[in-house]
Design an enzyme around this catalytic site. Structure first.
Site, short mmCIF file in Angstrom:
data_model
loop_
_atom_site.label_atom_id
_atom_site.label_comp_id
_atom_site.label_asym_id
_atom_site.label_seq_id
_atom_site.Cartn_x
_atom_site.Cartn_y
_atom_site.Cartn_z
CE1 TYR A 187 5.83 -14.83 -2.22
CE2 TYR A 187 4.77 -12.75 -2.84
CZ TYR A 187 6.11 -13.37 -3.08
OH TYR A 187 6.74 -13.37 -3.89
CB SER B 66 6.97 -9.58 -3.77
OG SER B 66 5.89 -9.65 -4.63
#
Length: 261
Positions: free
Chosen positions: A173, A159
């Protein structure tokens, strides 16, 4: 995991011995859903994995028999799923042409707010890393023989949040995705001599059903001035799993309209 009914026609026109096989985690929506469509349209057999059973209203004929319910937060459940995957692959000579580690979680505050390093509980840290980081290497190692037999490819989904603080993605995350990017490089070095390529894709702001409120404000920071589409990410994943990328190994492909620059 709905799909155009016409896809099943193209799949039946190709025998099992000729078809390539993909195992995909996190297949039920967004990028995972689009990836299922992209590979299935190309005639691949797709074995999907998620926490939820295969939806009865999905028109994909092969779905129920090639779906594995697995809780990647559980090491025990993940090992059991690997055994089920190996069993399903026996019908095609125990070959796996591609493994896409797409499943991930990002816990939020009540109301959807971002959890920072001070607010994230120890249990949340452990669960996020088990799903986002440990599960990908567990799956790749557990399916190593099948990947080697097919000279296959692994794609880890990282990401943009793994390389910078993000207004919505939480600390657990983000750090798990940074770790996954580093893991991708290590795996490329270790798996490469066995004929298996390992790469990553790093999506930015992709238009899915789980966008955080306020995402539209980030568009001004993106040179292309729009959100990405799941299909655009799926095409990049397909590229990294096929011969077009035969000499690409250890790369992290940014799919964000130039946001990372």
């Amino acid at each position: 995991m709905g799909q155009d009914p016409s896809i099943s026609v193209s799949m039946t026109q190709t025998s099992d011995t000729e078809r390539k096989t993909l195992i995909l985690t996190g297949a039920s929506r967004g990028i995972g859903h689009a990836t299922v469509k992209r590979f299935s349209t190309a005639g691949w057999r797709v074995i999907t994995c998620s926490r939820q059973p295969f939806p009865e209203d999905c028109p994909w004929d092969a779905g129920p028999e090639d779906h594995i319910v697995v809780d990647l937060a559980s090491s025990t459940d993940t090992h059991a799923a690997i055994a089920a995957m190996k069993d399903k692959l026996k019908a095609q000579g125990s070959k796996l042409h591609a493994l896409v580690n797409n499943a991930a979680i990002s816990p939020k505050k009540p109301g959807g707010g971002r959890l920072n390093t001070l607010e994230t509980s120890e249990d949340d840290w452990k669960t996020v890393f088990q799903i986002n980081f440990f599960a990908p290497i567990m799956l790749a190692r557990g399916l190593m023989d099948e990947l080697v037999a097919a000279k296959g490819a692994v794609v880890n989904v990282t990401s943009i949040a793994g390389s910078r603080m993000h207004p919505f993605a939480g600390a657990a995350y983000s750090t798990s995705k940074a770790a996954l990017a580093a893991l991708t490089r290590e795996m490329a070095g270790d798996f490469g001599p066995h004929g298996v390529r390992v790469n990553a894709i790093s999506p930015g702001e992709i238009e899915t059903s789980i966008l955080s409120p306020g995402t539209e404000k980030l568009v001004a920071q993106i040179p292309q001035r729009r959100l990405g589409q799941p299909e655009e990410v799926a095409r990049a994943i397909y590229f990294l799993c096929t011969d077009g990328s035969s000499y690409v190994n250890g790369a992290e492909l940014h799919i964000n309209g130039g946001q990372h620059v």
